[in-house]
Design a protein around this motif. Structure first.
Motif, short mmCIF file in Angstrom:
data_model
loop_
_atom_site.label_atom_id
_atom_site.label_comp_id
_atom_site.label_asym_id
_atom_site.label_seq_id
_atom_site.Cartn_x
_atom_site.Cartn_y
_atom_site.Cartn_z
N ILE A 207 0.85 -1.18 0.00
CA ILE A 207 0.00 0.00 0.00
C ILE A 207 0.88 1.24 0.00
O ILE A 207 1.88 1.30 0.74
N THR A 208 0.52 2.21 -0.84
CA THR A 208 1.16 3.52 -0.83
C THR A 208 0.13 4.53 -0.33
O THR A 208 -0.99 4.57 -0.83
N VAL A 209 0.51 5.33 0.66
CA VAL A 209 -0.39 6.33 1.24
C VAL A 209 0.06 7.71 0.79
O VAL A 209 1.19 8.12 1.04
N LEU A 210 -0.85 8.43 0.11
CA LEU A 210 -0.58 9.82 -0.26
C LEU A 210 -1.27 10.74 0.73
O LEU A 210 -2.39 10.47 1.19
N ASN A 211 -0.61 11.85 1.03
CA ASN A 211 -1.20 12.87 1.89
C ASN A 211 -0.62 14.22 1.47
O ASN A 211 0.60 14.36 1.38
N PHE A 212 -1.48 15.17 1.16
CA PHE A 212 -1.04 16.48 0.69
C PHE A 212 -0.07 16.36 -0.48
O PHE A 212 0.92 17.09 -0.58
N GLY A 213 -0.36 15.41 -1.39
CA GLY A 213 0.42 15.28 -2.61
C GLY A 213 1.76 14.61 -2.47
O GLY A 213 2.54 14.58 -3.42
N GLU A 214 2.06 14.08 -1.29
CA GLU A 214 3.34 13.42 -1.06
C GLU A 214 3.12 12.03 -0.47
O GLU A 214 2.09 11.76 0.15
#
Length: 238
Positions: A207-214
């Motif tokens: 899983i890859t988690v994005l938050n605020f574009g990062e």
């Protein structure tokens, strides 16, 4: 395990707002990868750059060890990438059969026998064989999502990107969807944007988690579920 898709410094800004910020991302061949994050995290912008619907402001994209950053979307499709939209993009006035046939012809040309066989195969895989003659706009929303997946499968993609595929599906359809996705690997690599966390946790290898574009975090479902940063930014909110 070989890398099928990677990005380096991938960035997209809209009128000064940075939606995706310098993302380095690697996807291995034959993997089921989930991309999650809060609303507005940049997930759809990120995958829209991968498939060529949006041009990046900066950074590069490589697919099967070829730089595809400047290729238009249809050429990426011809190289083996397929994408299903967050909102269905079926042709409502056409039949279920013709929707899938349009997708199949991108790969097979005008060979009617081959196209028909591909249509039947794709519809059988998503459980829509009984709806082959139905007009697409008359399908339930959930069935329209499955039709769109069938359109993707008809192209026999090396990489299939699915944006909220279980939205609108009934529980039994979600169970069938999970079985379908597992059956596609390792021949097809899956990148899955999904808010249904039970689907994510059951299906994803990583899983890859994005938050605020990062990228906030990456790891196995167990790693992500236990990650306090992810809990605070995403999982803890729902």
């Amino acid at each position: 395990m070989s890398v099928i898709l990677s990005t380096h410094g991938l960035t997209r800004a809209f009128s000064g707002h940075v939606a995706v910020n310098a993302v380095d991302f690697t996807l291995n061949e034959g993997e089921i990868r989930a991309l999650i994050g809060p609303n507005g995290a940049g997930k759809t912008t990120f995958v829209s750059m991968l498939i060529g619907r949006i041009a990046p402001s900066a950074g590069r994209i490589r697919f099967e060890d070829q730089d595809v950053t400047d290729l238009p979307a249809h050429l990426r499709v011809s190289r083996g990438m397929a994408y299903t939209f967050q909102i269905t993009s079926v042709f409502g006035q056409l039949s279920v059969e013709e929707n899938v046939a349009l997708a199949a012809r991108r790969r097979l040309g005008r060979d009617r026998v081959a196209v028909r066989a591909e249509v039947e195969h794709a519809l059988a895989r998503v459980g829509l064989t009984d709806h082959i003659g139905q007009t697409a706009q008359d399908l339930s929303y959930g069935h329209q999502r499955l039709l769109e997946i069938a359109m993707g499968l008809a192209q026999r993609p090396r990489l299939l990107i699915l944006d909220e595929p279980t939205q609108g599906l009934a529980e039994n359809e979600i169970a069938a969807f999970k079985t379908l996705i597992r059956s596609l690997v390792p021949d097809t690599t899956i990148l899955l944007i999904e808010h249904n966390m039970s689907v994510v946790m059951e299906l994803a290898d990583r899983i890859t988690v994005l938050n605020f574009g990062e990228i906030l975090a990456e790891g196995t479902p167990v790693d992500i579920h236990a990650n306090p940063l992810v809990q605070n930014a995403y999982l803890g909110s729902g």
